[in-house]
Scaffold this motif. Structure first.
Motif, PDB file in Angstrom:
ATOM      1  N   LEU A   1      26.273  49.285  36.480  1.00  0.00           N
ATOM      2  CA  LEU A   1      25.651  49.233  35.165  1.00  0.00           C
ATOM      3  C   LEU A   1      24.361  48.429  35.260  1.00  0.00           C
ATOM      4  CD1 LEU A   1      28.900  48.259  33.274  1.00  0.00           C
ATOM      5  CD2 LEU A   1      27.597  50.330  32.748  1.00  0.00           C
ATOM      6  N   ALA A   2      23.304  48.911  34.620  1.00  0.00           N
ATOM      7  CA  ALA A   2      22.039  48.174  34.616  1.00  0.00           C
ATOM      8  C   ALA A   2      21.247  48.552  33.373  1.00  0.00           C
ATOM      9  CB  ALA A   2      21.227  48.487  35.873  1.00  0.00           C
ATOM     10  N   ARG A   3      20.465  47.604  32.875  1.00  0.00           N
ATOM     11  CA  ARG A   3      19.586  47.849  31.740  1.00  0.00           C
ATOM     12  C   ARG A   3      18.142  47.740  32.205  1.00  0.00           C
ATOM     13  NH1 ARG A   3      17.736  44.301  27.269  1.00  0.00           N
ATOM     14  NH2 ARG A   3      16.022  45.477  26.293  1.00  0.00           N
ATOM     15  N   HIS A   4      17.289  48.646  31.720  1.00  0.00           N
ATOM     16  CA  HIS A   4      15.857  48.581  31.999  1.00  0.00           C
ATOM     17  C   HIS A   4      15.110  49.101  30.782  1.00  0.00           C
ATOM     18  CE1 HIS A   4      12.107  48.540  34.182  1.00  0.00           C
ATOM     19  NE2 HIS A   4      11.937  49.846  34.017  1.00  0.00           N
TER      20      HIS A   4
ATOM     21  N   LEU B   1      41.397  30.212  31.202  1.00  0.00           N
ATOM     22  CA  LEU B   1      41.772  31.537  30.714  1.00  0.00           C
ATOM     23  C   LEU B   1      42.097  31.494  29.229  1.00  0.00           C
ATOM     24  CD1 LEU B   1      42.377  34.504  31.513  1.00  0.00           C
ATOM     25  CD2 LEU B   1      44.753  33.801  31.878  1.00  0.00           C
ATOM     26  N   ARG B   2      41.453  32.354  28.447  1.00  0.00           N
ATOM     27  CA  ARG B   2      41.713  32.446  27.007  1.00  0.00           C
ATOM     28  C   ARG B   2      42.710  33.560  26.714  1.00  0.00           C
ATOM     29  NH1 ARG B   2      36.117  32.475  23.799  1.00  0.00           N
ATOM     30  NH2 ARG B   2      37.651  32.650  22.124  1.00  0.00           N
ATOM     31  N   HIS B   3      42.454  34.746  27.254  1.00  0.00           N
ATOM     32  CA  HIS B   3      43.387  35.851  27.062  1.00  0.00           C
ATOM     33  C   HIS B   3      43.069  36.964  28.056  1.00  0.00           C
ATOM     34  CE1 HIS B   3      39.981  36.779  24.272  1.00  0.00           C
ATOM     35  NE2 HIS B   3      40.160  38.008  24.705  1.00  0.00           N
ATOM     36  N   THR B   4      43.965  37.917  28.126  1.00  0.00           N
ATOM     37  CA  THR B   4      43.760  39.095  28.966  1.00  0.00           C
ATOM     38  C   THR B   4      43.841  40.342  28.088  1.00  0.00           C
ATOM     39  OG1 THR B   4      46.114  39.274  29.499  1.00  0.00           O
ATOM     40  CG2 THR B   4      44.741  37.980  31.005  1.00  0.00           C
ATOM     41  N   ILE B   5      43.182  41.407  28.546  1.00  0.00           N
ATOM     42  CA  ILE B   5      43.208  42.692  27.848  1.00  0.00           C
ATOM     43  C   ILE B   5      43.681  43.740  28.849  1.00  0.00           C
ATOM     44  CG2 ILE B   5      41.866  44.422  26.596  1.00  0.00           C
ATOM     45  CD1 ILE B   5      39.869  42.173  25.895  1.00  0.00           C
ATOM     46  N   ASP B   6      44.776  44.396  28.545  1.00  0.00           N
ATOM     47  CA  ASP B   6      45.334  45.411  29.434  1.00  0.00           C
ATOM     48  C   ASP B   6      44.628  46.740  29.204  1.00  0.00           C
ATOM     49  OD1 ASP B   6      47.191  43.578  30.442  1.00  0.00           O
ATOM     50  OD2 ASP B   6      48.620  44.024  28.843  1.00  0.00           O
ATOM     51  N   LEU B   7      43.936  47.232  30.220  1.00  0.00           N
ATOM     52  CA  LEU B   7      43.215  48.509  30.126  1.00  0.00           C
ATOM     53  C   LEU B   7      44.136  49.633  30.608  1.00  0.00           C
ATOM     54  CD1 LEU B   7      39.691  47.385  31.386  1.00  0.00           C
ATOM     55  CD2 LEU B   7      40.576  47.454  29.047  1.00  0.00           C
ATOM     56  N   THR B   8      45.119  49.919  29.803  1.00  0.00           N
ATOM     57  CA  THR B   8      46.182  50.862  30.173  1.00  0.00           C
ATOM     58  C   THR B   8      45.619  52.253  30.454  1.00  0.00           C
ATOM     59  OG1 THR B   8      47.686  49.633  28.745  1.00  0.00           O
ATOM     60  CG2 THR B   8      48.375  51.836  29.448  1.00  0.00           C
ATOM     61  N   GLY B   9      45.952  52.785  31.628  1.00  0.00           N
ATOM     62  CA  GLY B   9      45.592  54.150  31.980  1.00  0.00           C
ATOM     63  C   GLY B   9      44.162  54.354  32.407  1.00  0.00           C
ATOM     64  N   GLU B  10      43.358  53.283  32.469  1.00  0.00           N
ATOM     65  CA  GLU B  10      41.950  53.435  32.839  1.00  0.00           C
ATOM     66  C   GLU B  10      41.725  53.396  34.344  1.00  0.00           C
ATOM     67  OE1 GLU B  10      39.049  54.040  31.212  1.00  0.00           O
ATOM     68  OE2 GLU B  10      40.197  54.452  29.398  1.00  0.00           O
ATOM     69  N   GLY B  11      42.770  53.086  35.100  1.00  0.00           N
ATOM     70  CA  GLY B  11      42.620  53.051  36.549  1.00  0.00           C
ATOM     71  C   GLY B  11      41.914  51.790  36.999  1.00  0.00           C
ATOM     72  N   LEU B  12      41.030  51.932  37.987  1.00  0.00           N
ATOM     73  CA  LEU B  12      40.293  50.799  38.525  1.00  0.00           C
ATOM     74  C   LEU B  12      39.287  50.279  37.510  1.00  0.00           C
ATOM     75  CD1 LEU B  12      39.531  52.280  42.063  1.00  0.00           C
ATOM     76  CD2 LEU B  12      41.321  50.633  41.485  1.00  0.00           C
ATOM     77  N   VAL B  13      39.077  48.975  37.505  1.00  0.00           N
ATOM     78  CA  VAL B  13      37.982  48.366  36.747  1.00  0.00           C
ATOM     79  C   VAL B  13      36.874  48.089  37.756  1.00  0.00           C
ATOM     80  CG1 VAL B  13      37.303  46.509  35.207  1.00  0.00           C
ATOM     81  CG2 VAL B  13      39.673  47.301  35.231  1.00  0.00           C
ATOM     82  N   LEU B  14      35.675  48.642  37.522  1.00  0.00           N
ATOM     83  CA  LEU B  14      34.636  48.607  38.542  1.00  0.00           C
ATOM     84  C   LEU B  14      33.476  47.663  38.255  1.00  0.00           C
ATOM     85  CD1 LEU B  14      35.494  50.408  40.824  1.00  0.00           C
ATOM     86  CD2 LEU B  14      36.088  51.594  38.736  1.00  0.00           C
ATOM     87  N   ASP B  15      32.938  47.693  37.047  1.00  0.00           N
ATOM     88  CA  ASP B  15      31.799  46.825  36.766  1.00  0.00           C
ATOM     89  C   ASP B  15      31.774  46.461  35.289  1.00  0.00           C
ATOM     90  OD1 ASP B  15      29.637  45.299  37.490  1.00  0.00           O
ATOM     91  OD2 ASP B  15      28.236  46.958  37.744  1.00  0.00           O
ATOM     92  N   LEU B  16      31.106  45.331  34.987  1.00  0.00           N
ATOM     93  CA  LEU B  16      31.008  44.814  33.630  1.00  0.00           C
ATOM     94  C   LEU B  16      29.549  44.464  33.347  1.00  0.00           C
ATOM     95  CD1 LEU B  16      33.918  42.167  33.694  1.00  0.00           C
ATOM     96  CD2 LEU B  16      34.108  44.626  33.209  1.00  0.00           C
ATOM     97  N   LEU B  17      29.132  44.657  32.088  1.00  0.00           N
ATOM     98  CA  LEU B  17      27.793  44.259  31.659  1.00  0.00           C
ATOM     99  C   LEU B  17      27.854  43.898  30.183  1.00  0.00           C
ATOM    100  CD1 LEU B  17      24.681  44.071  32.315  1.00  0.00           C
ATOM    101  CD2 LEU B  17      24.525  46.413  31.412  1.00  0.00           C
ATOM    102  N   THR B  18      27.397  42.699  29.837  1.00  0.00           N
ATOM    103  CA  THR B  18      27.293  42.338  28.433  1.00  0.00           C
ATOM    104  C   THR B  18      26.337  43.300  27.736  1.00  0.00           C
ATOM    105  OG1 THR B  18      27.627  40.021  29.011  1.00  0.00           O
ATOM    106  CG2 THR B  18      26.714  40.473  26.852  1.00  0.00           C
ATOM    107  N   LEU B  19      26.724  43.812  26.561  1.00  0.00           N
ATOM    108  CA  LEU B  19      25.872  44.755  25.847  1.00  0.00           C
ATOM    109  C   LEU B  19      24.532  44.092  25.552  1.00  0.00           C
ATOM    110  CD1 LEU B  19      25.808  47.589  24.465  1.00  0.00           C
ATOM    111  CD2 LEU B  19      26.406  46.404  22.342  1.00  0.00           C
ATOM    112  N   PRO B  20      23.415  44.673  26.014  1.00  0.00           N
ATOM    113  CA  PRO B  20      22.109  44.031  25.804  1.00  0.00           C
ATOM    114  C   PRO B  20      21.746  43.970  24.322  1.00  0.00           C
ATOM    115  CG  PRO B  20      21.989  45.713  27.534  1.00  0.00           C
ATOM    116  CD  PRO B  20      23.302  45.893  26.845  1.00  0.00           C
ATOM    117  N   PRO B  21      21.005  42.956  23.899  1.00  0.00           N
ATOM    118  CA  PRO B  21      20.553  42.870  22.505  1.00  0.00           C
ATOM    119  C   PRO B  21      19.780  44.120  22.100  1.00  0.00           C
ATOM    120  CG  PRO B  21      20.089  40.829  23.688  1.00  0.00           C
ATOM    121  CD  PRO B  21      20.544  41.818  24.715  1.00  0.00           C
ATOM    122  N   GLY B  22      20.050  44.598  20.878  1.00  0.00           N
ATOM    123  CA  GLY B  22      19.351  45.773  20.385  1.00  0.00           C
ATOM    124  C   GLY B  22      19.963  47.101  20.779  1.00  0.00           C
ATOM    125  N   PHE B  23      21.040  47.064  21.568  1.00  0.00           N
ATOM    126  CA  PHE B  23      21.723  48.293  21.974  1.00  0.00           C
ATOM    127  C   PHE B  23      22.974  48.479  21.127  1.00  0.00           C
ATOM    128  CE2 PHE B  23      18.873  47.972  25.398  1.00  0.00           C
ATOM    129  CZ  PHE B  23      18.857  49.172  26.099  1.00  0.00           C
TER     130      PHE B  23
END
Length: 297
Positions: free
Chosen positions: A34-37, A245-267
């Protein structure tokens, strides 16, 4: 935090407080970098799953482009195969993409594509499994996963010469710096490591890290046989800035978790405080994802 998450199955927009999510794209194989430009978001799509019976040599990945409203608006395709796409990044007006199958980095300057082989191992196959970048002070760090003990390699951007090697982690992913210390996900050891002694046990297979200055998030995939990985249950771990650790979120059925990106401002449409179904109506082609289960620490 409004977080973009790539998995085996989807590109997700996820509220890390509630677990509500919108599935922005699916059906293009495994999603990764994931990348923003500027006014666009870029997402690597392999167009093939890990569990696929198709020969990896036939893989032809592409870079998906989304506008500020998170609507798909085009793709980038190189004149050579992009196989086993991992992390992507924009730096100094150029898009960088790791193509791990070929131990290659693809670089696009808006007009033409370049192939760079950081350790001069062209035509030797997937030896070092380059998968991550970090840019600083006229240099680029490239992570060599090595399918075992990993290395963080520092290259001059001007000459592409190798100037430093740091041994850190096992089957590593991601690089970032905190208080002068280089950190990485030591995925095979189920923990995060720093070069000066930082250790955080996560369990599973950690990969993908993001922070908005308040929360920190780490993607953790289930440990599973290769054929089952695309259909396993991943997890998002949410920490405070002191790595509590505050909490966990179970991503049921999504398979592998690959990358994360904070949603950029204005998006997007701002904070994901409403139900996913309501939000999905604003993105043509997007669908509501299930409300993923939040488990408090």
């Amino acid at each position: 935090m409004d977080l973009l998450v790539t998995t085996s199955q989807s590109l997700l927009l996820l509220d890390t407080d509630t677990g509500h999510a919108v599935r922005l794209d699916s059906g293009r194989g495994l999603y990764y970098g994931l990348a923003r430009h500027g006014d666009h978001l870029y997402v690597a799509a392999r167009k093939r799953l890990v569990s696929s019976t198709v020969d990896p040599a036939l893989e032809r990945g592409e870079i998906l482009i989304f506008d500020r409203a998170l609507r798909p608006c085009g793709t980038l395709q190189a004149p050579f195969p992009l196989r086993d796409l991992h992390e992507i990044a924009w730096h100094d007006g150029k898009l960088w993409a790791t193509a791990s199958h070929d131990d290659m980095v693809a670089i696009y300057d808006g007009q033409r594509w370049e192939q760079w082989y950081p350790l001069a191992c062209r035509d030797q196959g997937d030896v070092h499994h380059f998968n991550s970048f970090m840019f600083e002070d006229g240099h680029v760090w490239v992570l060599a996963h090595n399918r075992g003990p990993s290395e963080l390699l520092l290259f001059s951007l001007a000459t592409r010469a190798l100037v430093r090697r740091v041994q850190l982690g096992n089957c590593g992913h991601n690089m970032w710096r905190e208080q002068g210390q280089l950190l990485t996900c030591s995925s095979a050891e189920s923990r995060l490591l720093g070069e000066h002694g930082f250790v955080l046990e996560t369990g599973g297979f950690p990969r993908g890290v993001a922070s908005d200055g308040v929360q920190r998030c780490v993607g953790v995939s289930a440990l599973a046989e290769r054929a089952a990985r695309d259909f396993s249950d991943g997890q998002l771990q949410v920490y405070d800035q002191q790595w509590q650790l505050r909490h966990t979120i179970d991503l049921t059925g999504e398979g592998l978790v690959l990358d994360l990106l904070t949603l950029p401002p204005g998006f997007g449409l701002g904070a994901l405080r409403r139900a996913g179904l309501t939000l999905a109506r604003h993105w043509p082609g997007a669908t509501s994802a299930p409300g993923f289960q939040v488990r408090r620490a």
